[in-house]
Each structure stands twice: as structure tokens, then as C-alpha cells.
Write an enzyme that holds these catalytic residues in place. Sequence first.
Site, PDB file in Angstrom:
ATOM      1  N   HIS A 156      21.336   0.379  15.538  1.00  0.00           N
ATOM      2  CA  HIS A 156      22.488   0.862  14.769  1.00  0.00           C
ATOM      3  C   HIS A 156      22.790  -0.079  13.605  1.00  0.00           C
ATOM      4  O   HIS A 156      23.068  -1.255  13.809  1.00  0.00           O
ATOM      5  CB  HIS A 156      23.755   1.042  15.607  1.00  0.00           C
ATOM      6  N   THR A 163      26.937   7.936  15.517  1.00  0.00           N
ATOM      7  CA  THR A 163      27.412   7.407  16.796  1.00  0.00           C
ATOM      8  C   THR A 163      28.157   6.102  16.532  1.00  0.00           C
ATOM      9  O   THR A 163      27.558   5.132  16.088  1.00  0.00           O
ATOM     10  CB  THR A 163      26.216   7.145  17.737  1.00  0.00           C
ATOM     11  N   ARG A 220      22.587  16.813  18.882  1.00  0.00           N
ATOM     12  CA  ARG A 220      24.041  16.780  19.096  1.00  0.00           C
ATOM     13  C   ARG A 220      24.529  18.140  19.547  1.00  0.00           C
ATOM     14  O   ARG A 220      23.944  19.167  19.211  1.00  0.00           O
ATOM     15  CB  ARG A 220      24.757  16.377  17.801  1.00  0.00           C
ATOM     16  N   HIS A 222      18.372  12.861  17.855  1.00  0.00           N
ATOM     17  CA  HIS A 222      19.619  13.098  18.595  1.00  0.00           C
ATOM     18  C   HIS A 222      19.968  14.580  18.493  1.00  0.00           C
ATOM     19  O   HIS A 222      20.275  15.076  17.399  1.00  0.00           O
ATOM     20  CB  HIS A 222      20.720  12.232  17.961  1.00  0.00           C
ATOM     21  N   ASN A 272      14.495   6.649  13.839  1.00  0.00           N
ATOM     22  CA  ASN A 272      15.435   7.751  14.046  1.00  0.00           C
ATOM     23  C   ASN A 272      15.367   8.695  12.845  1.00  0.00           C
ATOM     24  O   ASN A 272      15.673   8.298  11.721  1.00  0.00           O
ATOM     25  CB  ASN A 272      16.854   7.168  14.210  1.00  0.00           C
ATOM     26  N   ARG A 331      24.507  19.350  14.202  1.00  0.00           N
ATOM     27  CA  ARG A 331      24.756  19.127  12.775  1.00  0.00           C
ATOM     28  C   ARG A 331      23.489  18.703  12.025  1.00  0.00           C
ATOM     29  O   ARG A 331      23.418  18.864  10.819  1.00  0.00           O
ATOM     30  CB  ARG A 331      25.852  18.078  12.569  1.00  0.00           C
ATOM     31  N   GLU A 380      20.360   0.173  25.398  1.00  0.00           N
ATOM     32  CA  GLU A 380      20.181  -0.074  23.962  1.00  0.00           C
ATOM     33  C   GLU A 380      21.464  -0.732  23.493  1.00  0.00           C
ATOM     34  O   GLU A 380      22.550  -0.137  23.596  1.00  0.00           O
ATOM     35  CB  GLU A 380      19.922   1.227  23.193  1.00  0.00           C
ATOM     36  N   HIS A 433      18.382  11.601  10.073  1.00  0.00           N
ATOM     37  CA  HIS A 433      18.850  11.617   8.679  1.00  0.00           C
ATOM     38  C   HIS A 433      18.025  12.560   7.811  1.00  0.00           C
ATOM     39  O   HIS A 433      18.517  13.082   6.816  1.00  0.00           O
ATOM     40  CB  HIS A 433      18.823  10.191   8.113  1.00  0.00           C
ATOM     41  N   GLU A 460      18.090  11.170  22.007  1.00  0.00           N
ATOM     42  CA  GLU A 460      19.479  10.708  22.163  1.00  0.00           C
ATOM     43  C   GLU A 460      20.328  11.905  22.544  1.00  0.00           C
ATOM     44  O   GLU A 460      20.164  12.998  21.982  1.00  0.00           O
ATOM     45  CB  GLU A 460      20.000  10.139  20.847  1.00  0.00           C
TER      46      GLU A 460
HETATM   47  N1  PXP Z   1      20.534   3.976  18.076  1.00  0.00           N
HETATM   48  C1  PXP Z   1      21.461   4.905  18.385  1.00  0.00           C
HETATM   49  C2  PXP Z   1      21.828   5.092  19.823  1.00  0.00           C
HETATM   50  C3  PXP Z   1      22.052   5.696  17.385  1.00  0.00           C
HETATM   51  O1  PXP Z   1      22.961   6.625  17.718  1.00  0.00           O
HETATM   52  C4  PXP Z   1      21.652   5.510  16.045  1.00  0.00           C
HETATM   53  C5  PXP Z   1      22.267   6.339  14.965  1.00  0.00           C
HETATM   54  O2  PXP Z   1      21.936   7.663  15.076  1.00  0.00           O
HETATM   55  C6  PXP Z   1      20.666   4.544  15.774  1.00  0.00           C
HETATM   56  C7  PXP Z   1      20.141   3.780  16.806  1.00  0.00           C
HETATM   57  C8  PXP Z   1      20.157   4.316  14.386  1.00  0.00           C
HETATM   58  O3  PXP Z   1      21.169   3.845  13.572  1.00  0.00           O
HETATM   59  P1  PXP Z   1      20.948   3.740  11.995  1.00  0.00           P
HETATM   60  O4  PXP Z   1      20.740   5.118  11.489  1.00  0.00           O
HETATM   61  O5  PXP Z   1      22.199   3.108  11.523  1.00  0.00           O
HETATM   62  O6  PXP Z   1      19.725   2.886  11.795  1.00  0.00           O
END
Ligand code: PXP
Length: 247
Positions: free
Chosen positions: A196, A105, A49, A47, A7, A53, A155, A10, A74
Site C-alpha cells: 500500500h 483500501t 470489490r 481486488h 496490483n 468499481r 500483508e 488501477h 483481494e
Molecule cells: N495491498 C492491498 C491489500 C491493497 O488493497 C492495495 C491497494 O489496492 C495494495 C496492496 C496496493 O496499493 P497501491 O496501489 O497503493 O500500490
Amino acid sequence: MLKLGVNIDHVATLRQARYRGIEGGEPDPVAAARICEESGAHGITAHLREDRRHIQDRDIWRLRREVRTRLNLEMANVPEILDIALRLRPDIVCMVPERREEVTTEGGLDVAGQEAALKRSCARFAGAGIEVSLFIAPDPIQVEAAARVGAGWIELHTGAMAEAYSRSADWGMEAGRLAAAARQAGELGLRVNAGHGLSCQNLRGLFDVPHLVELNIGHSIISRAITVGLAQAVREMLNAMREYPGP
Ligand code: PXP
């Protein structure tokens, strides 16, 4: 073998902190996606959004052109993003709940509470040949509902297990919930991803969870990249400064 989806939201969060409203800027999430793929990641997750953001529209279109593995978008189940997703044609969409005040999320999607709307969206994605995953808590009611609305994937939200693990609390109970939900999903013909809050340490908590295909991981990889990459970045800056002709 478990697959890894990285992901990259970040990376965009960091860029937006400096370059909001400006084209370009660093770090570039698309360049980050390329590095992830070259390093063996099996997929890239972003994602888009509603409040934009972190990931911007231009990012997802560039990702669509450049991602060579699988692009997982996402998204909230809202008309504006649904329309973009149908035109973008990611390999898979993962429907997530979205609240403006949350940092990331925070909970799973209440599939049981919005079955009709999700069923309509799943049918539209199926018609476009796009796979659908639903991000849900390891709750038997939500797993059943996910199968009913016609999603091919779920998921599982690993946040509670990850948090318990980091507090050295009883993460076994949370891992047990994930295992039960994954078993139930397997029986219902759903394929299972998870994500997550996962890290190199706490993902061991998933080793007894059956049917897992892919883990989606963002924060721990991107933050670790700062730690392991900082020395090189400082050396590069010092090298550049060496060219100063002298006081
Ligand atoms: N899966 C989903 C559906 C998420 O929303 C996120 C966070 O954006 C992640 C996985 C990844 O989470 P993390 O950044 O905590 O590894």
C-alpha cells in the site's frame, strides 16, 4: 530476494472510466497482467470489490485462466465474494476491509473484532487448498488475532510509512512498527507480505523489516507506466495519422 506482486486494479479503473457497462474496452487488465509477468513480476493481484468499481467478474475469470505466476484475489469477507473465490480458486486470497466511500483500501482489517467470521472463512479456504492472507495494520493485537484465526499469511499495511516518507516526516517510527509486527508474525509462524502506497523511493523504508516475502504494488507502477509509455503512444498515433491521404 523480495517478490513483486503487481496490483492491476488501477488499469481497470481507467477502463471503467470510459467503458462502464460495455464489454471489452481499453486498457485491458489481463493484457497488463501479461506484460507484468513477462517483465518479471512474481504475481498478479486483483481486488473484486462488491461494487465492481474496477475489476469485473469477467476479468477475474480471464485472469485465472491466463495468469502463469500467482493470482492473489483481494476480497472482503462477505458471502457473495467468498462464493466466487471458492469457485475461482486463486492461489491466495487477501482479505481486506471494504467501505464504499473509500477511494482505495484505506485501513487494515480488524481481525481481532471479527475473529469468528474470519476463522470460518479461513477454514473454508484451507479446505479448498487456497492460501489466506489478512491485510492488517502493524498492530500487535491484529498480528496475534491473525495467527489465531488460522491465516497462513499477513500483508502489512505500509500506507502510514509511505505517507510519512513522502512528507519527509519521521517514517523511521512507522518502519519500526512494521519491523516489530513482522518479527512478531515470524515468531507466530505467519508469513509476511506488505503493501500500500509503496514506490521505488519509499520501499527503502522496508529494508529493516524482517521476514518480508512479497510486496504488493499498484498505483506507483501503473502511474509510472503512463509517464514512461506516453512518448511511444504519441508516436504510434502520429504514425497512424500519417496515412491520411492529404487535405
Ligand atoms: N495491498 C492491498 C491489500 C491493497 O488493497 C492495495 C491497494 O489496492 C495494495 C496492496 C496496493 O496499493 P497501491 O496501489 O497503493 O500500490
